[in-house]
Write an enzyme that holds these catalytic residues in place. Sequence first.
Site, mmCIF file in Angstrom:
data_model
loop_
_atom_site.group_PDB
_atom_site.id
_atom_site.type_symbol
_atom_site.label_atom_id
_atom_site.label_comp_id
_atom_site.label_asym_id
_atom_site.label_seq_id
_atom_site.Cartn_x
_atom_site.Cartn_y
_atom_site.Cartn_z
ATOM 1 N N SER A 136 -22.449 13.070 34.348
ATOM 2 C CA SER A 136 -22.378 13.998 33.042
ATOM 3 C C SER A 136 -23.216 14.174 31.894
ATOM 4 O O SER A 136 -23.563 13.454 31.555
ATOM 5 C CB SER A 136 -20.920 13.812 32.656
ATOM 6 O OG SER A 136 -20.873 14.681 31.595
ATOM 7 N N TYR A 192 -15.059 6.617 29.613
ATOM 8 C CA TYR A 192 -15.264 8.230 30.399
ATOM 9 C C TYR A 192 -16.624 7.827 30.028
ATOM 10 O O TYR A 192 -17.966 7.779 31.879
ATOM 11 C CB TYR A 192 -14.610 8.422 29.744
ATOM 12 C CG TYR A 192 -14.554 9.968 30.667
ATOM 13 C CD1 TYR A 192 -14.889 9.887 32.676
ATOM 14 C CD2 TYR A 192 -15.832 11.037 30.393
ATOM 15 C CE1 TYR A 192 -15.671 11.182 33.242
ATOM 16 C CE2 TYR A 192 -16.194 11.951 31.051
ATOM 17 C CZ TYR A 192 -16.443 11.990 32.864
ATOM 18 O OH TYR A 192 -16.827 12.819 33.498
ATOM 19 N N LYS A 195 -20.136 6.914 32.744
ATOM 20 C CA LYS A 195 -21.282 7.613 33.708
ATOM 21 C C LYS A 195 -22.632 6.889 33.335
ATOM 22 O O LYS A 195 -22.928 7.017 34.460
ATOM 23 C CB LYS A 195 -21.218 9.342 32.920
ATOM 24 C CG LYS A 195 -19.851 9.377 33.976
ATOM 25 C CD LYS A 195 -19.790 9.960 34.658
ATOM 26 C CE LYS A 195 -18.675 10.557 35.441
ATOM 27 N NZ LYS A 195 -18.134 10.957 36.726
HETATM 28 P P1 NAD Z 1 -11.023 16.535 39.609
HETATM 29 O O1 NAD Z 1 -10.204 14.982 38.759
HETATM 30 O O2 NAD Z 1 -10.212 17.586 39.854
HETATM 31 O O3 NAD Z 1 -11.592 15.464 41.344
HETATM 32 C C1 NAD Z 1 -11.430 14.078 41.082
HETATM 33 C C2 NAD Z 1 -11.500 13.750 42.159
HETATM 34 O O4 NAD Z 1 -11.072 12.232 43.189
HETATM 35 C C3 NAD Z 1 -9.554 14.352 42.600
HETATM 36 O O5 NAD Z 1 -8.760 14.157 43.962
HETATM 37 C C4 NAD Z 1 -9.151 12.423 42.626
HETATM 38 O O6 NAD Z 1 -7.599 12.864 43.496
HETATM 39 C C5 NAD Z 1 -10.211 12.152 43.229
HETATM 40 N N1 NAD Z 1 -9.920 10.463 43.140
HETATM 41 C C6 NAD Z 1 -10.717 10.244 42.161
HETATM 42 N N2 NAD Z 1 -10.280 8.327 41.903
HETATM 43 C C7 NAD Z 1 -10.363 8.363 43.241
HETATM 44 C C8 NAD Z 1 -10.546 6.862 44.486
HETATM 45 N N3 NAD Z 1 -10.747 5.796 43.716
HETATM 46 N N4 NAD Z 1 -10.308 7.217 45.543
HETATM 47 C C9 NAD Z 1 -11.035 8.250 45.823
HETATM 48 N N5 NAD Z 1 -10.505 9.188 45.660
HETATM 49 C C10 NAD Z 1 -10.441 9.890 44.177
HETATM 50 O O7 NAD Z 1 -11.812 16.366 38.849
HETATM 51 P P2 NAD Z 1 -13.568 17.195 38.526
HETATM 52 O O8 NAD Z 1 -13.288 18.064 37.442
HETATM 53 O O9 NAD Z 1 -13.497 17.518 40.390
HETATM 54 O O10 NAD Z 1 -14.802 15.902 38.574
HETATM 55 C C11 NAD Z 1 -15.186 15.543 39.634
HETATM 56 C C12 NAD Z 1 -16.184 14.337 39.330
HETATM 57 O O11 NAD Z 1 -17.202 15.342 37.838
HETATM 58 C C13 NAD Z 1 -15.532 13.229 38.402
HETATM 59 O O12 NAD Z 1 -16.922 12.181 38.614
HETATM 60 C C14 NAD Z 1 -16.342 13.631 37.353
HETATM 61 O O13 NAD Z 1 -16.642 12.762 36.332
HETATM 62 C C15 NAD Z 1 -17.241 14.838 36.851
HETATM 63 N N6 NAD Z 1 -17.475 15.441 36.155
HETATM 64 C C16 NAD Z 1 -16.769 16.389 35.932
HETATM 65 C C17 NAD Z 1 -16.718 17.309 34.684
HETATM 66 C C18 NAD Z 1 -15.268 18.436 34.871
HETATM 67 O O14 NAD Z 1 -15.488 18.619 33.200
HETATM 68 N N7 NAD Z 1 -14.508 19.163 35.272
HETATM 69 C C19 NAD Z 1 -18.162 17.422 34.227
HETATM 70 C C20 NAD Z 1 -18.380 16.541 33.922
HETATM 71 C C21 NAD Z 1 -18.731 15.663 35.357
HETATM 72 C C1 WQD Z 2 -15.110 22.619 24.729
HETATM 73 C C2 WQD Z 2 -14.613 23.355 23.003
HETATM 74 C C3 WQD Z 2 -13.614 21.667 21.519
HETATM 75 C C4 WQD Z 2 -9.622 22.745 23.715
HETATM 76 C C5 WQD Z 2 -14.973 17.632 27.852
HETATM 77 C C6 WQD Z 2 -15.025 16.190 28.184
HETATM 78 C C7 WQD Z 2 -17.159 15.635 29.201
HETATM 79 C C8 WQD Z 2 -17.284 17.157 30.596
HETATM 80 C C9 WQD Z 2 -16.200 18.050 29.918
HETATM 81 C C10 WQD Z 2 -17.180 15.386 32.315
HETATM 82 C C11 WQD Z 2 -15.386 22.006 22.038
HETATM 83 C C12 WQD Z 2 -13.058 22.813 22.185
HETATM 84 C C13 WQD Z 2 -10.970 22.067 23.707
HETATM 85 C C14 WQD Z 2 -8.745 22.917 23.312
HETATM 86 C C15 WQD Z 2 -10.509 23.905 21.452
HETATM 87 N N1 WQD Z 2 -16.471 15.993 31.314
HETATM 88 N N2 WQD Z 2 -11.556 23.179 22.173
HETATM 89 N N3 WQD Z 2 -8.625 23.656 21.527
HETATM 90 O O1 WQD Z 2 -15.574 18.239 25.170
HETATM 91 O O2 WQD Z 2 -17.374 19.770 25.923
HETATM 92 O O3 WQD Z 2 -16.378 18.643 26.990
HETATM 93 O O4 WQD Z 2 -14.896 18.003 29.642
HETATM 94 O O5 WQD Z 2 -17.921 14.652 31.939
HETATM 95 O O6 WQD Z 2 -17.226 14.763 29.130
HETATM 96 O O7 WQD Z 2 -16.059 15.442 27.288
HETATM 97 O O8 WQD Z 2 -15.475 20.005 27.160
HETATM 98 O O9 WQD Z 2 -13.331 21.932 27.458
HETATM 99 O O10 WQD Z 2 -12.620 19.622 26.467
HETATM 100 O O11 WQD Z 2 -13.637 20.936 24.933
HETATM 101 O O12 WQD Z 2 -11.247 23.952 20.628
HETATM 102 O O13 WQD Z 2 -7.207 23.611 22.991
HETATM 103 O O14 WQD Z 2 -13.673 23.908 23.144
HETATM 104 O O15 WQD Z 2 -13.178 20.978 20.887
HETATM 105 O O16 WQD Z 2 -15.148 22.187 21.297
HETATM 106 P P1 WQD Z 2 -15.670 19.161 26.309
HETATM 107 P P2 WQD Z 2 -13.522 21.046 26.539
#
Ligand code: NAD
Ligand code: WQD
Length: 339
Positions: A125, A150, A154
Amino acid sequence: MATILVTGGAGYIGSHTVIELANAGYDPVIFDNFCNSKPAVLARINKICGKNIPFVCGDIRSREQLEQAFNNYKIDGVINFAGLKAVGESVKKPLEYYDNNVNGARVLLDVMKEHKCYNFIFSSSATVYGEPDSVPLTEESPVKRANCPYGQTKVDIEYMCQELQKAVPEFSMVLLRYFNPVGAHKSGLIGEDPRGIPNNLMPYLTQVAVGRLPYLNIFGNDYPTPDGTCVRDYIHVVDLAKGHVAALNHCLNMPGTHIYNLGTGVGYSVLDMVKAFSKAIGRELPYRFAPRRAGDVVQCYSDATKAKKELGWSATLSLDDMTADSYNWQKNNPNGYED
Ligand code: NAD
Ligand code: WQD
C-alpha cells in the site's frame, strides 16, 4: 498457463483480479476464509468468467489448509490479498492485525518455500510512504514508520519478503503498492461491500447516493491544497487488477525483489470526487465539512512511470468510469452481497 493461488480472492480487489487473471489465460484458484467477504461472490465471479473458478476455504494462518490447496493444485505462484485492512480497527486490535497479516504472510511464505513455489505477489500500500516529504511518490521515496498497526504490517511484510528473497534467492517477490482503489466491474455484479458504516470515501459516497446514509462528512477543508481538502490517487479496481496480470507476466520466474506503485499518477481532492460523483448520478450529492480525521496525510499520489516502463502497464480508466461503475454496483446491490 500458470496456476495462481489467490489468497483473499473473494474480497474486493481479489475478486476483480481473479477475473482479469482468467481473462488473460491464467488459472486462478481462490483461497479465502470469508472473514471480510461473502460466499455469494463466488457465483458472481463464475458468471462473469463463464466457467467455474476453483475455490479452497481456508485461513492463510493454517498450514494444513494451505497444504490442502498446494497438494490439490500445482501452484506456480501466489497473489496474497488476504489481510485485515481497517486503519481504525487496527489501532484497537493490533495483535489481531499482526497475527492475521504478518503471521499469515509468514505461514504462507513458509508453505510456498516448502513446495518450491517461488513466485509471490504482495498487496502492499502507499501507506508505507507515510506522510510524504514530496509528491509524486516514486518507488524510491522513503518508506516510513506507519502511524497505525495496519500500515506497519505492510511495512513489516515488505521487509520480511525482502529478507526472505535474500536468504532464498529463487524467490520472485513482487511488492505492489496500491494507491486508492475504487470502482467496480462493469457488469455491476461485483464490487466493494464493506461491513457497517464505510471508513473509506468511495463506498461512503455510494451509500449516500442510494440513500443508505444522509450526507458525506468531508474530513477537513483547511489543508494546504488548492481547495483545502486532501488529495489522493484514486485508481479503478479493474486497472489495478490488470496491473497484477502485468506484474505476473513480467516477474514470473524472475528472481529478485520487484517493487511497483500501482496508481494513475493523478491526484484528486475530496471535493473533486464529490463533484465527479454528483455528475455520475445527475444530482448534487449532499455533504458537510467536518473536522480533520486523525492520521490523514495531506497529499498522496504516485509517480506511475516505473510500472509503465517495466511492466507495460498504466491505468486507462477515468474518474468518470470510477464513479459511474461504483454507483452502478451500489445501485444494483443496495445492500451489497446478500447471502
Ligand atoms: P477485502 O477485505 O475486501 O479482501 C481481503 C480478503 O481476504 C477477504 O475476502 C477476506 O475474507 C480475506 N482474508 C482476510 N484474512 C484472511 C486470512 N487470514 N485467510 C484467508 N483469507 C483472509 O480487502 P481488499 O480491499 O480487497 O484488499 C486486499 C488487500 O489489498 C489487503 O491486503 C489490503 O490491505 C490491500 N490494500 C487494500 C487497499 C484498499 O484501499 N482497498 C489499499 C492498499 C492495499
Ligand atoms: C480518502 C480521503 C479522507 C471518508 C485508506 C488507508 C490506506 C489505504 C486506502 C489500504 C481522505 C476523506 C473519507 C469520509 C472523507 N488502504 N474522507 N469522508 O485514508 O487515503 O486511505 O484506504 O492500504 O492505508 O488509510 O482513503 O478513502 O479513507 O480517504 O472526507 O467519510 O477522503 O479524509 O482525505 P485513505 P479514504
